[in-house]
Design an enzyme around this catalytic site. Structure first.
Site, PDB file in Angstrom:
ATOM      1  N   TYR A  26       0.344  -1.142  -0.032  1.00 13.37           N
ATOM      2  CA  TYR A  26       0.029   0.144  -0.420  1.00 13.37           C
ATOM      3  C   TYR A  26       0.978   1.024   0.028  1.00 13.37           C
ATOM      4  O   TYR A  26       0.809   2.211  -1.167  1.00 13.37           O
ATOM      5  CB  TYR A  26      -0.835   0.011   0.819  1.00 13.37           C
ATOM      6  CG  TYR A  26      -2.041  -1.050   1.465  1.00 13.37           C
ATOM      7  CD1 TYR A  26      -2.838  -1.637   0.422  1.00 13.37           C
ATOM      8  CD2 TYR A  26      -1.526  -2.048   2.173  1.00 13.37           C
ATOM      9  CE1 TYR A  26      -3.169  -2.304   0.811  1.00 13.37           C
ATOM     10  CE2 TYR A  26      -2.320  -3.148   2.338  1.00 13.37           C
ATOM     11  CZ  TYR A  26      -3.229  -3.442   1.549  1.00 13.37           C
ATOM     12  OH  TYR A  26      -4.571  -4.558   1.155  1.00 13.37           O
TER      13      TYR A  26
ATOM     14  N   GLU B  97       1.543 -18.418  -8.798  1.00 20.55           N
ATOM     15  CA  GLU B  97       1.868 -17.282  -9.061  1.00 20.55           C
ATOM     16  C   GLU B  97       3.623 -17.631  -9.136  1.00 20.55           C
ATOM     17  O   GLU B  97       4.244 -16.834  -9.655  1.00 20.55           O
ATOM     18  CB  GLU B  97       1.719 -16.009  -9.250  1.00 20.55           C
ATOM     19  CG  GLU B  97       0.741 -15.727  -9.420  1.00 20.55           C
ATOM     20  CD  GLU B  97      -0.585 -14.137  -9.304  1.00 20.55           C
ATOM     21  OE1 GLU B  97       0.271 -13.309  -8.713  1.00 20.55           O
ATOM     22  OE2 GLU B  97      -1.449 -14.145  -9.810  1.00 20.55           O
TER      23      GLU B  97
ATOM     24  N   ASN C 218     -12.864  -2.382  -4.612  1.00 14.16           N
ATOM     25  CA  ASN C 218     -12.645  -3.260  -6.288  1.00 14.16           C
ATOM     26  C   ASN C 218     -13.631  -3.746  -6.744  1.00 14.16           C
ATOM     27  O   ASN C 218     -13.356  -5.107  -6.932  1.00 14.16           O
ATOM     28  CB  ASN C 218     -11.474  -4.126  -5.635  1.00 14.16           C
ATOM     29  CG  ASN C 218     -11.004  -4.795  -7.110  1.00 14.16           C
ATOM     30  OD1 ASN C 218     -10.985  -4.419  -7.713  1.00 14.16           O
ATOM     31  ND2 ASN C 218      -9.886  -5.799  -6.668  1.00 14.16           N
TER      32      ASN C 218
ATOM     33  N   CYS D  39      -6.146  -7.570  -6.268  1.00 10.53           N
ATOM     34  CA  CYS D  39      -5.614  -6.702  -4.757  1.00 10.53           C
ATOM     35  C   CYS D  39      -4.821  -8.192  -3.452  1.00 10.53           C
ATOM     36  O   CYS D  39      -4.126  -7.432  -3.138  1.00 10.53           O
ATOM     37  CB  CYS D  39      -6.776  -6.682  -4.016  1.00 10.53           C
ATOM     38  SG  CYS D  39      -8.084  -8.333  -4.254  1.00 10.53           S
ATOM     39  N   HIS D  40      -5.106  -8.965  -4.080  1.00  8.20           N
ATOM     40  CA  HIS D  40      -4.016  -9.882  -2.914  1.00  8.20           C
ATOM     41  C   HIS D  40      -1.941  -9.885  -3.991  1.00  8.20           C
ATOM     42  O   HIS D  40      -1.877 -10.440  -2.825  1.00  8.20           O
ATOM     43  CB  HIS D  40      -4.551 -11.672  -3.943  1.00  8.20           C
ATOM     44  CG  HIS D  40      -4.314 -11.950  -5.352  1.00  8.20           C
ATOM     45  ND1 HIS D  40      -4.977 -11.693  -6.147  1.00  8.20           N
ATOM     46  CD2 HIS D  40      -2.940 -12.318  -5.856  1.00  8.20           C
ATOM     47  CE1 HIS D  40      -4.941 -12.216  -7.213  1.00  8.20           C
ATOM     48  NE2 HIS D  40      -3.537 -12.520  -7.093  1.00  8.20           N
TER      49      HIS D  40
END
Length: 108
Positions: free
Chosen positions: A27, A89, A49, A57-58
DNA sequence: GCGCTTATCGCAC
DNA sequence: GTGCGATAAGCGC
């Protein structure tokens, strides 16, 4: 949604989308990239979102590499699911904390 | 290490 | 003008 898609939100979404797969951001960095210290404002945008899959957002975590945010302890399943997605990922997350966070953080 | 307080930003009421 | 929110950093214990 207490926060409609405004200019600020747009900028946040754009930056968040800019985060490549297997990479995360905070953030603080997002706010800094926007030229402000609206850490919370960024989080607020994420909370509303409207671009669920488009804006992952993760991939946005706290400044110390903890997932500490998102939905808090509201639903462990949601959090675990995001953690699992990060794993898919290439991001290793242990106990709500990103491993090698420092080198996984994506700076704009 | 943990908890509380202050600072900061945008938006709704 | 005040309050709220998925934070951050500092201070005290």
């Amino acid at each position: 949604m207490t926060k409609p898609s405004s200019k600020f939100s747009q900028r946040v979404y754009e930056l968040t989308r800019r985060v490549p797969k297997g990479r995360v951001t905070t953030y603080k960095l997002l706010a800094e990239a926007l030229g402000s210290r609206a850490y919370r404002a960024v989080g607020q945008v994420m909370r509303c979102n409207p671009y669920a899959p488009a804006v992952p957002c993760h991939r946005v975590v706290a400044s110390d590499g903890t997932l500490g945010g998102f939905h808090g302890s509201k639903s462990d399943q949601e959090l675990a699911r995001k953690t699992r997605l990060l794993h898919a990922e290439g991001v290793i997350v242990v106990n709500q904390h990103i491993k090698d966070f420092a080198q996984l953080v994506y700076t704009f």
